[in-house]
Design a protein around this motif. Structure first.
Motif, PDB file in Angstrom:
ATOM      1  N   THR A   1       0.816  -1.236  -0.245  1.00 49.08           N
ATOM      2  CA  THR A   1       0.103   0.273  -0.102  1.00 49.08           C
ATOM      3  C   THR A   1       0.655   1.407  -0.123  1.00 49.08           C
ATOM      4  O   THR A   1       0.434   2.926  -1.021  1.00 49.08           O
ATOM      5  N   GLY A   2       1.603   1.150   0.717  1.00 49.81           N
ATOM      6  CA  GLY A   2       3.272   2.567   1.042  1.00 49.81           C
ATOM      7  C   GLY A   2       3.696   2.862  -0.139  1.00 49.81           C
ATOM      8  O   GLY A   2       3.522   3.770  -0.341  1.00 49.81           O
ATOM      9  N   ILE A   3       3.835   1.849  -1.034  1.00 48.99           N
ATOM     10  CA  ILE A   3       4.991   1.857  -1.718  1.00 48.99           C
ATOM     11  C   ILE A   3       3.654   2.543  -3.456  1.00 48.99           C
ATOM     12  O   ILE A   3       4.459   3.283  -3.894  1.00 48.99           O
ATOM     13  N   THR A   4       2.811   1.732  -3.443  1.00 46.81           N
ATOM     14  CA  THR A   4       2.127   2.173  -4.447  1.00 46.81           C
ATOM     15  C   THR A   4       1.889   3.014  -4.306  1.00 46.81           C
ATOM     16  O   THR A   4       1.454   4.384  -5.136  1.00 46.81           O
ATOM     17  N   ALA A   5       1.423   3.259  -2.964  1.00 49.45           N
ATOM     18  CA  ALA A   5       0.568   5.621  -2.962  1.00 49.45           C
ATOM     19  C   ALA A   5       1.947   5.905  -3.337  1.00 49.45           C
ATOM     20  O   ALA A   5       1.333   7.215  -3.862  1.00 49.45           O
ATOM     21  N   LEU A   6       2.899   6.257  -2.831  1.00 46.98           N
ATOM     22  CA  LEU A   6       4.215   6.835  -3.316  1.00 46.98           C
ATOM     23  C   LEU A   6       4.509   6.551  -4.661  1.00 46.98           C
ATOM     24  O   LEU A   6       4.988   7.679  -6.179  1.00 46.98           O
ATOM     25  N   PHE A   7       4.556   5.615  -5.316  1.00 51.28           N
ATOM     26  CA  PHE A   7       4.657   5.268  -7.179  1.00 51.28           C
ATOM     27  C   PHE A   7       2.843   6.212  -7.757  1.00 51.28           C
ATOM     28  O   PHE A   7       3.361   6.915  -8.811  1.00 51.28           O
ATOM     29  N   LEU A   8       1.846   6.214  -7.651  1.00 54.42           N
ATOM     30  CA  LEU A   8       0.663   6.498  -8.275  1.00 54.42           C
ATOM     31  C   LEU A   8       1.420   8.638  -7.670  1.00 54.42           C
ATOM     32  O   LEU A   8       0.999   8.655  -8.748  1.00 54.42           O
ATOM     33  N   LEU A   9       0.883   9.058  -6.515  1.00 51.47           N
ATOM     34  CA  LEU A   9       1.907  10.108  -6.077  1.00 51.47           C
ATOM     35  C   LEU A   9       2.197  10.453  -7.556  1.00 51.47           C
ATOM     36  O   LEU A   9       2.345  12.269  -8.032  1.00 51.47           O
ATOM     37  N   SER A  10       3.920   9.793  -7.521  1.00 52.04           N
ATOM     38  CA  SER A  10       4.841  10.217  -8.872  1.00 52.04           C
ATOM     39  C   SER A  10       3.990  10.637 -10.157  1.00 52.04           C
ATOM     40  O   SER A  10       4.151  11.048 -10.787  1.00 52.04           O
ATOM     41  N   VAL A  11       3.219   9.202 -10.458  1.00 54.03           N
ATOM     42  CA  VAL A  11       2.139   9.546 -11.763  1.00 54.03           C
ATOM     43  C   VAL A  11       1.172  10.608 -11.837  1.00 54.03           C
ATOM     44  O   VAL A  11       1.167  11.354 -12.762  1.00 54.03           O
ATOM     45  N   VAL A  12       0.882  10.889 -10.810  1.00 56.87           N
ATOM     46  CA  VAL A  12       0.202  12.474 -10.424  1.00 56.87           C
ATOM     47  C   VAL A  12       0.760  13.742 -10.967  1.00 56.87           C
ATOM     48  O   VAL A  12       0.315  14.527 -11.639  1.00 56.87           O
ATOM     49  N   MET A  13       1.610  13.516 -10.260  1.00 56.37           N
ATOM     50  CA  MET A  13       2.861  14.907 -10.317  1.00 56.37           C
ATOM     51  C   MET A  13       3.361  15.164 -11.483  1.00 56.37           C
ATOM     52  O   MET A  13       3.405  16.413 -11.991  1.00 56.37           O
ATOM     53  N   ARG A  14       3.310  14.078 -12.541  1.00 61.29           N
ATOM     54  CA  ARG A  14       3.487  13.819 -14.147  1.00 61.29           C
ATOM     55  C   ARG A  14       2.803  14.708 -15.030  1.00 61.29           C
ATOM     56  O   ARG A  14       3.136  15.516 -15.373  1.00 61.29           O
ATOM     57  N   PHE A  15       1.622  14.738 -14.141  1.00 60.42           N
ATOM     58  CA  PHE A  15       0.245  15.009 -14.802  1.00 60.42           C
ATOM     59  C   PHE A  15       0.265  16.874 -14.877  1.00 60.42           C
ATOM     60  O   PHE A  15      -0.072  17.543 -15.650  1.00 60.42           O
TER      61      PHE A  15
END
Lengths: 243, 407
Positions: B262-276
């Motif tokens: 959960t923690g690692i995936t949350a970090l990854f998704l946050l980075s994806v959102v930041m790319r937008f």
């Protein structure tokens, strides 16, 4: 830039100092207790500069203590302690909830295993009776002649029937005789870790502890926090402080 | 870009190119001399004292050696020095490394490369100091806290100074923490534990990669993006590679580690959102994000849906799936590398392609399949791809009236 850099470096200094302060506070405010150590497989005892420790309270016989609950791996448990006449502490109960008004140590369940315990009564050649508690005992019946190999503390290291072809070498004391009684009791053993299973010693000192621990009693002084977490404060080998 | 950031091979190419520009009448000979002389100073420095990168490499290796020396000094637990003396050595050597490092790099700015390495040494001593203190005071309560605090202590310094070395150190610390902490939570069986770790690190690799890509598209973070991207993609591909083998492809994880996932995936998704939100998204970012998201989804699903405990039966279907997935990952990465002109991608892709071919050639599993057919079909597909790309390239070049030499 400069001030930010200094701030971050000071933060690292604070982390290191914090570890020291935390430990000192723990020792200063905690309650000191003495724990007896249990024998460890000598191959595992000394690893690097650490002495590996196991305690009498590392394996808890749940049936003996009358604990009916079943425990899961990695579950946090509180082991209630009671002082012995020799001022060491033993487990009297185990629970999941914080025991109120009692002295206890916090640990984590490694695993719970159903196991058997044996009590063997051996009559030696001079007609003396010896009660023995081997870790396992099989293929032997009452009336068989058996040779036991014991360590200095009287713990059974191995055994074999005298008629057996393979006779393992005994590095301790041999005791031969006729088996008079065999008593097997089923038990549930809870293996618990307390985070106090290793003690750092000076280089070379670990081997000294290892070689003398069979002959002498090894006790560990632990400081207990209010929530039952323990930290080692001293190691006593035959009553002497190990530095 | 300042001349200081270029290397000697660039100068050689520039000199040749400048010659052609003069012949084509693009620049005058005087202009050529001015352009070339702009870089000549650096060339002379490189020829006389060795390239700047060599100095950096030497200094970093030196720092690592001194750091390892301090750690060994700690491990041997010298007995003659009292407790306060040991603490004094640790604190003073750490402060001195940081102090001199900052002075040489920024204040006096006379030895910036050596200064940066001294700052790295300070961070290594910080970690060594942590282990020394836990040894002096017998703090054995929870080992994974050591690398966690080390990594979290070094990371902000890496961001402040923009040092790839510090960021790499912090990432490695945190990866070690992840393994130690997860090992604490999974079953005692070592074989099963090893399989669970593959999935966990695969997820962590994807997250690191994603964070790196986000850094690359934000101008202020671009300089420190490569440790994330390179370590992340290497870990992702190593994990994917291991899953193609029979002994790993049996089962894909453990649901007891859900909090890590959960923690690692949350970090990854946050980075994806930041790319937008980034204004400088790179070519091919869409398929790249989609690929990483799908990969995360697959590993998460298989990890969390598999029951805890050792696997019950062999799963050849799962293994075939991992093999196809891995081949797709490799080709995706190589194509992205060419599209984006990012050699690290191409190199990593080719490396794992070679490893995969070797492994599959000797693999017992493929005895069940017509192995020769697999290689022939795979090879023909690649050749076909090559022909199509070459035809397209010729057409594009022809439209510019440029003829290309053979080879």
């Amino acid at each position: 830039m400069r001030s930010k850099f200094i701030l971050l470096v000071l933060l690292q200094v604070a982390v290191l100092s914090g570890i020291i302060a935390y430990r000192q506070y723990w020792v200063a405010t905690g309650e000191r207790i003495l724990l007896k150590t249990a024998p460890v497989d000598p191959r595992d005892l000394f690893r690097g500069d650490y002495v590996n420790l196991r305690y009498d309270i590392s394996t808890i016989d749940l049936e003996k203590l009358g604990v009916k609950e079943r425990f899961q791996e990695r579950e946090r448990v509180y082991v209630v302690l009671e002082r012995n006449p020799d001022s060491t502490f033993d487990a009297t109960s185990v629970s999941r909830v914080l025991p109120a008004g009692k002295r206890f140590i916090q640990g984590r369940v490694q695993y719970e295993r159903a196991g058997s315990k044996w009590k063997v009564l051996l009559r030696d050649d001079s007609e003396n009776l010896h009660p023995l508690t081997p870790q396992w005992f099989s293929n032997v019946k009452k009336g068989d002649r058996v040779s036991f190999c014991l360590d200095e503390r009287g713990q059974v290291l191995n055994f074999f029937k005298e008629e057996a072809e393979y006779k393992p070498k005994c590095r301790g004391r041999s005791l031969n005789g006729i088996v008079e009684e065999i008593e097997k009791t089923e038990s549930r053993i809870l293996h618990v870790e307390y985070g106090i299973e290793s003690y750092f010693v000076e280089e070379g000192k670990g081997r000294a502890v290892e070689s003398s621990r069979g002959k002498e009693d090894l006790r560990v002084e632990v400081s207990l926090r209010k929530d039952g977490k323990g930290i080692i404060t001293a190691l006593f080998l035959g009553g002497r402080l190990v530095r | 870009m300042s001349p200081g950031r270029e290397d000697i091979s660039f100068q050689r190419r520039l000199e040749k190119e400048a010659e052609i520009w003069v012949e084509e009448g693009l620049i005058s000979p005087i202009q050529r001399d001015r352009i070339v002389s702009r870089y000549r100073v650096l060339k002379e420095a490189d020829e006389k004292a060795g390239p700047g990168k060599l100095i950096t490499t030497l200094s970093i290796l030196g720092s690592i050696l001194v750091g390892v020396g301090v750690i060994l000094f700690v491990a041997s637990n010298w007995s003659l020095i009292p407790k306060w003396g040991k603490l004094g050595i640790i604190f003073s050597s750490m402060m001195a490394s940081y102090g001199f490092g900052f002075y040489f790099r920024y204040e006096k700015a006379s030895y910036p490369r050596v200064g940066a390495s001294l700052i790295l040494l300070g961070s290594l001593i910080f970690g060594a100091g942590m282990f020394l203190i836990t040894q002096i005071y017998h703090i054995t309560v929870h080992y994974p806290n050591g690398p966690l605090m080390w990594g979290l202590g070094v990371l902000p310094l890496g961001y402040l100074l923009g040092f790839k070395s510090l960021i790499s150190l912090a990432i490695l610390d945190l990866l070690i923490w992840l393994g130690m902490e997860a090992r604490f939570w999974i079953s005692h069986s070592s074989y099963y534990g090893m399989m669970t770790m593959v999935n966990l690190y695969l997820i962590a690799g994807i997250a690191l990669w994603g964070i790196g890509l986000m850094h690359r598209e934000w101008r202020s973070l671009r300089a420190i993006s490569s440790p994330y991207i390179i370590l992340g993609s290497l870990i992702t591909f190593s994990g994917g590679y291991l899953l193609t083998f029979e002994f790993f492809g049996l089962l894909a994880g453990s649901n007891t580690l859900w909090m890590f996932y959960t923690g690692i995936t949350a970090l990854f998704l946050l980075s994806v959102v930041m790319r937008f939100f980034s204004k400088e998204r790179e070519k091919g970012w869409g398929p790249e994000v989609l690929g990483l998201l799908i990969l995360t989804g697959i590993v998460l699903y298989l990890s969390l849906s598999s029951p805890p405990g050792p696997p019950k039966a062999s799963r050849p279907d799962l293994r075939l799936f991992f093999n196809i997935l891995f081949a797709l990952e490799i080709f995706g990465l190589i194509i992205l590398g060419f599209v984006r002109r990012y050699p690290a991608y191409v190199n990593i892709g080719v490396l794992f392609f070679a490893l995969d071919v070797i492994a599959r050639y000797f693999d017992l599993f493929w005895k069940l399949l017509p192995r020769s057919l697999f290689f022939i079909v795979g090879g023909l597909l690649l050749l076909l791809g090559g022909i199509m790309l070459e035809r397209k390239r010729r057409r594009v070049l022809a439209s510019f009236n440029i003829e290309e030499a053979d080879g």
